[in-house]
Design an enzyme around this catalytic site. Sequence first.
Site, short mmCIF file in Angstrom:
data_model
loop_
_atom_site.label_atom_id
_atom_site.label_comp_id
_atom_site.label_asym_id
_atom_site.label_seq_id
_atom_site.Cartn_x
_atom_site.Cartn_y
_atom_site.Cartn_z
N HIS A 85 3.30 27.79 -20.91
CA HIS A 85 2.97 26.38 -21.11
C HIS A 85 3.30 25.55 -19.87
O HIS A 85 2.57 24.62 -19.53
CB HIS A 85 3.72 25.82 -22.32
CG HIS A 85 3.44 26.56 -23.60
ND1 HIS A 85 4.17 26.35 -24.75
CD2 HIS A 85 2.52 27.49 -23.90
CE1 HIS A 85 3.70 27.13 -25.71
NE2 HIS A 85 2.71 27.84 -25.20
N HIS A 243 -5.14 26.05 -28.09
CA HIS A 243 -3.85 26.55 -27.60
C HIS A 243 -4.01 27.92 -26.94
O HIS A 243 -3.36 28.20 -25.91
CB HIS A 243 -2.82 26.65 -28.72
CG HIS A 243 -1.48 27.06 -28.20
ND1 HIS A 243 -0.64 26.16 -27.57
CD2 HIS A 243 -0.86 28.27 -28.12
CE1 HIS A 243 0.44 26.79 -27.15
NE2 HIS A 243 0.33 28.08 -27.47
N ASP A 247 -2.88 28.82 -23.17
CA ASP A 247 -2.12 30.01 -22.78
C ASP A 247 -2.84 30.78 -21.67
O ASP A 247 -2.20 31.26 -20.72
CB ASP A 247 -1.95 30.95 -23.98
CG ASP A 247 -0.82 30.52 -24.91
OD1 ASP A 247 0.01 29.68 -24.52
OD2 ASP A 247 -0.77 31.04 -26.05
N HIS A 270 -1.81 36.98 -24.45
CA HIS A 270 -1.06 37.15 -23.20
C HIS A 270 -1.31 38.52 -22.56
O HIS A 270 -1.51 38.63 -21.36
CB HIS A 270 0.44 36.96 -23.45
CG HIS A 270 0.80 35.61 -23.96
ND1 HIS A 270 0.49 34.45 -23.28
CD2 HIS A 270 1.45 35.21 -25.08
CE1 HIS A 270 0.92 33.40 -23.96
NE2 HIS A 270 1.51 33.84 -25.04
#
Length: 317
Positions: A85, A243, A247, A270
Amino acid sequence: MSIGLLGFQTTISNAVSLSGTGVHSGKQVSITFTPAEADAGIVFQRVDGRNVVSEFKAVSSQVGNTDLCTVLGFSPLKSIATIEHVMAAIYALGVDNLVVEVHGAEMPIMDGSSAPFIDAIEQVGLKVLAVKRRYIRVLKPVRVESGSSWSEFLPYDGTRFEVEIDFDCPLIGRQSWKGDLTAATFKKELSRARTFGFMRDVERLWASGHALGSSLENSVVISDDDTVINVEGLRYTDEFVRHKTLDAVGDLSLAGAPFLGRYRSYRGGHKMNALALKALLDDTSAYEVVETSSVRQRTAVRELIAVSGGEFAPWSA
């Protein structure tokens, strides 16, 4: 201002500090952003008192675990977790050089988004340095797959993200976000999107020592009957994919320089972001390092010229 289209490197004008809770440790964490010289890059320092425990340049070769968040380092005693973030905010605002001093093992989660870090950087402003910025320009498609998930880089005249998620949850379902990334776009459409999770996963995460600092103050929580528990509801109707895009911006900033290209992903996260970036940087025929040939603040991609990576090498250890 478009990502990657400012001709010169930047840092912040003054130091600025924030504090909050670590989402996994549940402990209080404080961080300080400090200006850095040209070509320093983004450097994270884990500090205990006055002693620097570890130091990492924010590049892909320094990434360890990517299961629940993005971690710099390979030892729990020295690593720095949940950097995505913060890195998304740094990248979106076009900050090239910065020291992030961390008093703890992870970044503070704040409200679960990038907005507090955007606010902190904008509070002190940016300083333009007298050294040209370099970029990574994608030259050919690079794709990675894992089961039903995939991610890929494609050539593009600018910096673009196209992220799609597909959850077996009626509340989320299949959502996508597509757009060229600029500071203004990131701030308006992505920066306030919060991390999210399911109540059914909480006990499992607690048992493994994770999400100890997670709360309705910093996460969107979905109940067992597929409703949002948070009283205020969602900030965007499709906050979940926004979101995931946030990321991705943070994870891909670990190229070590702004990239010029299009990034697409389906059911990513991720780990897929990290794998795609590694695949791109491992194939030296898939990209070139370029810089502006003009001293103007804004420049067209056609005015970018190829240069030798030399010591820049953002993908090396």
